[in-house]
Design a protein around this motif. Structure first.
Motif, PDB file in Angstrom:
ATOM      1  N   MET A  79       0.849  -1.197   0.000  1.00 48.87           N
ATOM      2  CA  MET A  79       0.000   0.000   0.000  1.00 48.87           C
ATOM      3  C   MET A  79       0.876   1.236   0.000  1.00 48.87           C
ATOM      4  SD  MET A  79      -2.958   1.037   2.716  1.00 48.87           S
ATOM      5  CE  MET A  79      -3.765  -0.520   2.400  1.00 48.87           C
ATOM      6  N   ILE A 102       1.691   5.215   0.378  1.00 47.93           N
ATOM      7  CA  ILE A 102       1.239   6.409   1.069  1.00 47.93           C
ATOM      8  C   ILE A 102       1.399   7.581   0.102  1.00 47.93           C
ATOM      9  CG2 ILE A 102       1.650   7.970   2.998  1.00 47.93           C
ATOM     10  CD1 ILE A 102       2.516   5.655   4.638  1.00 47.93           C
ATOM     11  N   PHE A 108       1.511   0.416   8.264  1.00 46.99           N
ATOM     12  CA  PHE A 108       1.663   0.171   6.837  1.00 46.99           C
ATOM     13  C   PHE A 108       2.802  -0.799   6.536  1.00 46.99           C
ATOM     14  CE2 PHE A 108      -1.101   3.836   6.592  1.00 46.99           C
ATOM     15  CZ  PHE A 108      -1.963   3.458   5.577  1.00 46.99           C
ATOM     16  N   GLN A 151       1.157  -4.128   6.962  1.00 48.34           N
ATOM     17  CA  GLN A 151       0.279  -4.450   5.841  1.00 48.34           C
ATOM     18  C   GLN A 151       1.072  -4.807   4.586  1.00 48.34           C
ATOM     19  OE1 GLN A 151      -2.446  -1.205   5.331  1.00 48.34           O
ATOM     20  NE2 GLN A 151      -3.473  -1.535   7.289  1.00 48.34           N
ATOM     21  N   SER A 188      -6.579  10.832   5.519  1.00 46.79           N
ATOM     22  CA  SER A 188      -6.792   9.586   4.790  1.00 46.79           C
ATOM     23  C   SER A 188      -5.960   8.451   5.379  1.00 46.79           C
ATOM     24  CB  SER A 188      -6.441   9.789   3.315  1.00 46.79           C
ATOM     25  OG  SER A 188      -6.540   8.577   2.600  1.00 46.79           O
ATOM     26  N   LEU A 189      -4.712   8.745   5.711  1.00 52.43           N
ATOM     27  CA  LEU A 189      -3.829   7.728   6.295  1.00 52.43           C
ATOM     28  C   LEU A 189      -4.333   7.278   7.658  1.00 52.43           C
ATOM     29  CD1 LEU A 189      -0.314   9.223   5.441  1.00 52.43           C
ATOM     30  CD2 LEU A 189      -1.603   7.496   4.189  1.00 52.43           C
ATOM     31  N   MET A 217      -7.382   7.298   8.744  1.00 53.01           N
ATOM     32  CA  MET A 217      -8.572   6.491   8.571  1.00 53.01           C
ATOM     33  C   MET A 217      -8.233   5.087   8.104  1.00 53.01           C
ATOM     34  SD  MET A 217     -11.204   9.312   6.931  1.00 53.01           S
ATOM     35  CE  MET A 217     -12.589   8.159   6.885  1.00 53.01           C
ATOM     36  N   GLU A 218      -7.273   4.980   7.164  1.00 51.91           N
ATOM     37  CA  GLU A 218      -6.845   3.667   6.682  1.00 51.91           C
ATOM     38  C   GLU A 218      -6.236   2.835   7.795  1.00 51.91           C
ATOM     39  OE1 GLU A 218      -5.059   2.737   2.699  1.00 51.91           O
ATOM     40  OE2 GLU A 218      -4.881   4.912   2.639  1.00 51.91           O
ATOM     41  N   ALA A 219      -5.485   3.513   8.683  1.00 51.90           N
ATOM     42  CA  ALA A 219      -4.838   2.797   9.788  1.00 51.90           C
ATOM     43  C   ALA A 219      -5.796   2.488  10.934  1.00 51.90           C
ATOM     44  CB  ALA A 219      -3.659   3.628  10.311  1.00 51.90           C
TER      45      ALA A 219
END
Length: 328
Positions: free
Chosen positions: A1, A3, A167, A170, A318-319, A321-323
């Motif tokens: 993924m 960033i 990240f 992931q 955004s980061l 929220m993804e995390a």
């Protein structure tokens, strides 16, 4: 993924030629507020600017460094928010201004402050102990094979270091136990003492222990290598560190370094500090610090700064929220 942080070069905003200093200047000591503990990158940068201002006689009044890292930096943010109209306090800000209100739901919005200038962008590097794995592949393989998750040291929970750790998990399939410390300096000490297996410190926070041969840089979280080619150790420069993408981990992140005044100061007071920090960026101390600490030089003010902040805010949200770090 990946960033998706917008890459920013060393472009500078043009300043008006009118002498801003003629309108207003401080009549008492100026407090430079650091939202972190002693020894971290923000503290080091604040003290560099303090020294540059004093040595080059850029301001009649002294500048005093004030560490307010309590509650993961919330102390500094709320202190600045409560100082409306006070032109004798200036915050050295980083991505905390976006992340902490999301993770901790504190009543703070960076738009309540007065923007002065973006003065640098900071890198992140994956580090391990010099006795540990020598490459990213060896490190990932060891982490995946470990019976107990590798300990990853960092600065603050649900912040930049923690996001990068998520990240990394992931992207690689390895598992890490994230341990937040009060500062990057403390995270570096824990790595040297083998109390953690790795950290993702800024270059400045691990510089001395790298030079001493106690830690090893494995990769830098940027789309390109760090530009500086002067040797830091006997054998390596910052430019010798591969990008994490080169090593098979396509994760990129750059951290804001910017100056803010409290809200409701006058345009003349804002202009004084714009000119002050522009002069700081022209000093030998600043230029030496940029290279030694492997920072990306930049100077943005006015509309250019606001556009950058809005885009950077959106990216960091955004980061987060993804995390899964945004508080509900």
């Amino acid at each position: 993924m990946r960033i998706p942080v917008k890459a920013v070069g060393a472009a500078t905003a043009l300043l008006l030629s009118a002498p801003a200093f003629a309108g207003w200047e401080p009549t008492k000591p100026v407090e430079i507020v650091v939202a972190a503990g002693a020894g971290g990158a923000s503290d080091q940068m604040a003290r560099m600017m303090q020294a540059a201002i004093q040595k080059n006689d850029l301001m009649k009044q002294p500048m005093v460094v004030s560490l307010k890292g309590g509650a993961s930096g919330a102390e500094a943010l709320m202190y600045m928010k409560s100082s409306e109209g006070d032109p004798n306090k200036v915050l050295i800000a980083y991505s905390l201004i976006y992340m902490l209100p999301l993770s901790a739901k504190i009543p703070f919005n960076w738009r309540e402050l007065t923007p002065v200038s973006v003065i640098a962008l900071d890198q992140f590097v994956l580090w391990d102990n010099s006795a540990g794995p020598k490459t990213v592949k060896e490190f990932v393989d060891a982490a995946k094979a470990a019976a107990v998750p590798f300990k990853m040291g960092g600065t603050g929970s649900k912040r930049e270091d923690h996001v990068l750790t998520v990240f990394l998990e992931q992207k690689t399939g390895a598992k890490f136990s994230y341990l937040p410390y009060k500062s990057g300096g403390e995270a570096a000490t824990q790595l040297v003492g083998n109390h953690t297996e790795s950290n993702v410190n800024n270059p400045s926070e691990n510089l001395e222990v790298w030079r001493a041969g106690q830690v090893r840089p494995l990769c830098v979280f940027d789309k390109e290598r760090i530009a500086y080619t002067s040797k830091v150790t006997d054998t390596q420069s910052w430019a010798d560190i591969p990008t994490c993408k080169e090593e098979g981990i396509d994760v990129q992140y750059l951290m804001l370094r910017a100056m803010f005044l409290p809200g409701k100061v006058t345009p003349e007071q804002q202009a004084f500090y714009v000119e002050l920090f522009h002069k700081v960026t022209q000093t030998v101390e600043y230029k030496d610090y940029m290279e030694k600490q492997a920072l990306k030089p930049i100077f943005l003010t006015g509309k250019d700064m606001m556009q950058f902040l809005e885009e950077d805010d959106a990216t960091n949200k955004s980061l987060m929220m993804e995390a899964g770090f945004v508080a509900k």
